[in-house]
Design an enzyme around this catalytic site. Structure first.
Site, PDB file in Angstrom:
ATOM      1  N   GLU A 183       0.830  -1.205   0.000  1.00  0.00           N
ATOM      2  CA  GLU A 183       0.000   0.000   0.000  1.00  0.00           C
ATOM      3  C   GLU A 183       0.873   1.267   0.000  1.00  0.00           C
ATOM      4  O   GLU A 183       0.554   2.255  -0.667  1.00  0.00           O
ATOM      5  CB  GLU A 183      -0.925   0.014   1.227  1.00  0.00           C
ATOM      6  CG  GLU A 183      -2.034  -1.026   1.184  1.00  0.00           C
ATOM      7  CD  GLU A 183      -3.006  -0.801   0.037  1.00  0.00           C
ATOM      8  OE1 GLU A 183      -3.368   0.357  -0.221  1.00  0.00           O
ATOM      9  OE2 GLU A 183      -3.390  -1.781  -0.614  1.00  0.00           O
ATOM     10  N   TRP A 241       2.018   1.654  -3.496  1.00  0.00           N
ATOM     11  CA  TRP A 241       0.961   2.189  -4.377  1.00  0.00           C
ATOM     12  C   TRP A 241       0.994   3.720  -4.355  1.00  0.00           C
ATOM     13  O   TRP A 241       0.839   4.383  -5.388  1.00  0.00           O
ATOM     14  CB  TRP A 241      -0.429   1.726  -3.902  1.00  0.00           C
ATOM     15  CG  TRP A 241      -0.962   0.504  -4.600  1.00  0.00           C
ATOM     16  CD1 TRP A 241      -1.073  -0.749  -4.075  1.00  0.00           C
ATOM     17  CD2 TRP A 241      -1.506   0.424  -5.937  1.00  0.00           C
ATOM     18  NE1 TRP A 241      -1.634  -1.597  -4.993  1.00  0.00           N
ATOM     19  CE2 TRP A 241      -1.910  -0.911  -6.146  1.00  0.00           C
ATOM     20  CE3 TRP A 241      -1.674   1.349  -6.969  1.00  0.00           C
ATOM     21  CZ2 TRP A 241      -2.484  -1.343  -7.336  1.00  0.00           C
ATOM     22  CZ3 TRP A 241      -2.239   0.921  -8.162  1.00  0.00           C
ATOM     23  CH2 TRP A 241      -2.639  -0.413  -8.346  1.00  0.00           C
ATOM     24  N   TRP A 278     -20.895  11.981 -19.927  1.00  0.00           N
ATOM     25  CA  TRP A 278     -21.392  11.893 -18.550  1.00  0.00           C
ATOM     26  C   TRP A 278     -22.770  12.549 -18.443  1.00  0.00           C
ATOM     27  O   TRP A 278     -23.053  13.518 -19.130  1.00  0.00           O
ATOM     28  CB  TRP A 278     -20.423  12.613 -17.609  1.00  0.00           C
ATOM     29  CG  TRP A 278     -19.014  12.099 -17.654  1.00  0.00           C
ATOM     30  CD1 TRP A 278     -17.938  12.676 -18.263  1.00  0.00           C
ATOM     31  CD2 TRP A 278     -18.528  10.892 -17.063  1.00  0.00           C
ATOM     32  NE1 TRP A 278     -16.817  11.909 -18.094  1.00  0.00           N
ATOM     33  CE2 TRP A 278     -17.143  10.800 -17.348  1.00  0.00           C
ATOM     34  CE3 TRP A 278     -19.114   9.869 -16.308  1.00  0.00           C
ATOM     35  CZ2 TRP A 278     -16.351   9.742 -16.919  1.00  0.00           C
ATOM     36  CZ3 TRP A 278     -18.314   8.805 -15.880  1.00  0.00           C
ATOM     37  CH2 TRP A 278     -16.951   8.753 -16.188  1.00  0.00           C
ATOM     38  N   ASN A 317     -10.951   2.744   3.087  1.00  0.00           N
ATOM     39  CA  ASN A 317     -10.451   2.617   1.709  1.00  0.00           C
ATOM     40  C   ASN A 317     -11.316   1.716   0.824  1.00  0.00           C
ATOM     41  O   ASN A 317     -11.561   2.025  -0.344  1.00  0.00           O
ATOM     42  CB  ASN A 317      -9.011   2.118   1.704  1.00  0.00           C
ATOM     43  CG  ASN A 317      -8.360   2.351   0.349  1.00  0.00           C
ATOM     44  OD1 ASN A 317      -8.396   3.466  -0.166  1.00  0.00           O
ATOM     45  ND2 ASN A 317      -7.818   1.316  -0.245  1.00  0.00           N
ATOM     46  N   TRP A 340     -15.807  11.523 -13.045  1.00  0.00           N
ATOM     47  CA  TRP A 340     -14.944  11.226 -11.898  1.00  0.00           C
ATOM     48  C   TRP A 340     -14.324  12.492 -11.301  1.00  0.00           C
ATOM     49  O   TRP A 340     -14.032  12.550 -10.112  1.00  0.00           O
ATOM     50  CB  TRP A 340     -13.842  10.233 -12.281  1.00  0.00           C
ATOM     51  CG  TRP A 340     -12.858  10.715 -13.323  1.00  0.00           C
ATOM     52  CD1 TRP A 340     -12.930  10.527 -14.669  1.00  0.00           C
ATOM     53  CD2 TRP A 340     -11.650  11.473 -13.092  1.00  0.00           C
ATOM     54  NE1 TRP A 340     -11.855  11.112 -15.308  1.00  0.00           N
ATOM     55  CE2 TRP A 340     -11.048  11.690 -14.359  1.00  0.00           C
ATOM     56  CE3 TRP A 340     -11.017  11.974 -11.956  1.00  0.00           C
ATOM     57  CZ2 TRP A 340      -9.850  12.397 -14.521  1.00  0.00           C
ATOM     58  CZ3 TRP A 340      -9.820  12.674 -12.109  1.00  0.00           C
ATOM     59  CH2 TRP A 340      -9.254  12.881 -13.370  1.00  0.00           C
ATOM     60  N   TRP A 352      -9.603   7.529  -8.207  1.00  0.00           N
ATOM     61  CA  TRP A 352     -10.825   7.862  -8.950  1.00  0.00           C
ATOM     62  C   TRP A 352     -10.751   7.372 -10.391  1.00  0.00           C
ATOM     63  O   TRP A 352     -11.727   6.835 -10.931  1.00  0.00           O
ATOM     64  CB  TRP A 352     -11.094   9.368  -8.896  1.00  0.00           C
ATOM     65  CG  TRP A 352     -11.881   9.716  -7.671  1.00  0.00           C
ATOM     66  CD1 TRP A 352     -11.406  10.134  -6.473  1.00  0.00           C
ATOM     67  CD2 TRP A 352     -13.301   9.602  -7.521  1.00  0.00           C
ATOM     68  NE1 TRP A 352     -12.434  10.302  -5.584  1.00  0.00           N
ATOM     69  CE2 TRP A 352     -13.610   9.990  -6.205  1.00  0.00           C
ATOM     70  CE3 TRP A 352     -14.341   9.219  -8.373  1.00  0.00           C
ATOM     71  CZ2 TRP A 352     -14.917   9.995  -5.706  1.00  0.00           C
ATOM     72  CZ3 TRP A 352     -15.642   9.240  -7.900  1.00  0.00           C
ATOM     73  CH2 TRP A 352     -15.921   9.615  -6.575  1.00  0.00           C
TER      74      TRP A 352
END
Length: 432
Positions: free
Chosen positions: A257, A260, A288, A323, A341, A364
């Site tokens: 993590e 990341w 959208w 998360n 987004w 996102w």
């Protein structure tokens, strides 16, 4: 006569221990004046009750106390860096300015401008890596291009990781080189147009969580995650210490993590357009719906999908969201409601205490399908299945949505199967 000094400019590295720029400044040969600027370029865009400004202000108070014990102080200014620096140079004879790297678009532009200005004043602007283990071009493919998929990136990251990269900078050995300085005033929150937030800030207390992290981190009711995002964001915790602790605890999942976070920072560095445009550019063709009424319902946690609503209410009330639930609410907004987004990213940017542009944009875009190494566009999280899997006893939902199961609770804003078919059709048309 002006005093000859060097300056260590603190930004998002708000600690004295294990701080790369401070270490190098203290070894640089001149007394070191620590500096922090409350940057109006950033603050002017924030609401007056922004909790992160309270956190920074409290942290600055703590830093000043620590420096007072060393016979020094932190010079704190409020304004635009480009206007404040000339004022500082009027007061001191500055030979070098030390700072740590930042990777976000505004920070890069600010630092490029400051480097140009300081160089024109014959002052060295010397910057260091501090908020990540590996940055910029340190982890590349064999052909010297950046990785855009996490797994091979992480293999390289792990292979390169050794004690050299995780060793702490022993700043405390050189505190005697801090500038003996008078008490500099600290602008109040009110003077800067902010009010003190009532939100609680998490403490740096994660070691007890690491043993169970891999098994328990996906269950939002268990509170088994480390809550250190805020501290990594503002540098109140050294990433080197976090990585050493992950290795010592043999917590490979937590280590991944942390990697990341660096992967997304590398992406933002190499592909700065992805801060507000789709990493996969064809996704910018998506039509959208961007229904403002539905967006408001999502923001307020009134969609009629309990796990989504629980997550949004947790965010609104605490400045933090679990998360796993972040993924669910992001998928819901982009896939079920077909809302851009960027709308969700901006809402998180306003509300999250631990907001980190690279990770937030990355997360996102992952949910929307437009990012690097993203979930495929046809993957649409089913909130009901996510609930059964990760909140089967509904403990998390009942905590944040107390009216769940009563007539007061909102009706579902959209039917799942219909929403899934609609989004697949719209995405297919855009990506054809």
């Amino acid at each position: 006569m002006k005093k000859t000094i060097s300056i260590c400019w603190f930004r998002r590295d708000l600690r004295l221990a294990d701080n790369a720029a401070l270490y190098h400044a203290l070894k640089g040969g001149h007394p070191v004046l620590p500096l922090f600027i409350f940057d109006k370029n950033i603050l002017d865009k924030l609401p007056e009750d922004d909790a992160r400004v309270t956190f920074i202000h409290q942290t600055i108070e703590d830093l000043k106390d620590l420096l007072h014990k060393q016979g020094s102080d932190l010079l704190v200014k409020y304004g635009k860096p480009e206007k404040i620096w000339p004022e500082i140079l009027d007061e001191y004879h500055v030979t070098e300015v030390y700072a740590n790297h930042d990777y976000e678009p505004y920070a890069r532009e600010r630092d490029d401008n400051m480097a140009e200005f300081l160089t024109s004043e014959k002052i060295a602007f010397i910057t260091f890596k501090d908020q990540v283990i590996f940055e910029k071009d340190e982890i590349l493919k064999a052909d010297k291009s950046p990785y855009t998929v996490f797994t091979p990136y992480y293999k390289q990251w792990q292979a390169k990781l050794d004690n050299f990269y995780t060793k702490a900078y022993p700043t405390e050995k050189y505190f005697k080189n801090l500038l003996a300085s008078k008490n500099h005033p600290l602008p109040s929150l009110k003077e800067m147009g902010f009010e003190k937030s009532s939100l609680k800030f998490p403490k740096i207390d994660y070691k007890s969580k690491l043993d169970g992290y891999a098994k328990e981190r996906d269950f939002p009711a268990m509170d088994s995650t480390t809550h250190i995002g805020l501290h990594l964001r503002f540098g109140t915790l050294s990433i080197r210490k976090a990585v050493r602790d992950a290795i010592d605890a043999k917590s490979n999942v937590w280590l991944s993590e942390l990697a990341w976070r660096e992967f997304y920072m590398t992406i933002l560095w190499h592909f700065p357009y992805s801060a507000n445009g789709s990493f996969k550019k064809q996704y910018d063709k998506i039509k959208w719906r961007n229904n403002e009424t539905e967006f408001k319902a999502w923001c307020e946690g009134n969609t009629g999908y309990p796990i989504v609503d629980a997550g949004m209410r947790q965010l609104n009330q605490t400045g933090w969201m679990h998360n796993r639930v972040r993924m669910v609410v992001a998928s819901f907004l982009t896939k079920h409601l077909l809302i851009d987004w960027r709308w969700g990213e901006a809402y998180f940017a306003e509300k999250l205490l631990d907001y980190e542009m690279a990770s937030n944009v990355g997360g996102w875009q992952w949910a929307a399908g437009s990012g690097n190494d993203a979930a495929p566009y046809f993957r649409v999280f089913n909130p009901e299945l996510q609930t059964k899997k990760f909140d089967a006893k509904l403990d998390y939902i009942k905590k944040w949505v107390p009216e769940f199961g009563t007539k007061k609770y909102a009706q579902p804003i959209v039917e799942h199967t219909f929403a899934r078919e609609r989004v697949l059709k719209v995405f297919k048309e855009a990506l054809a």
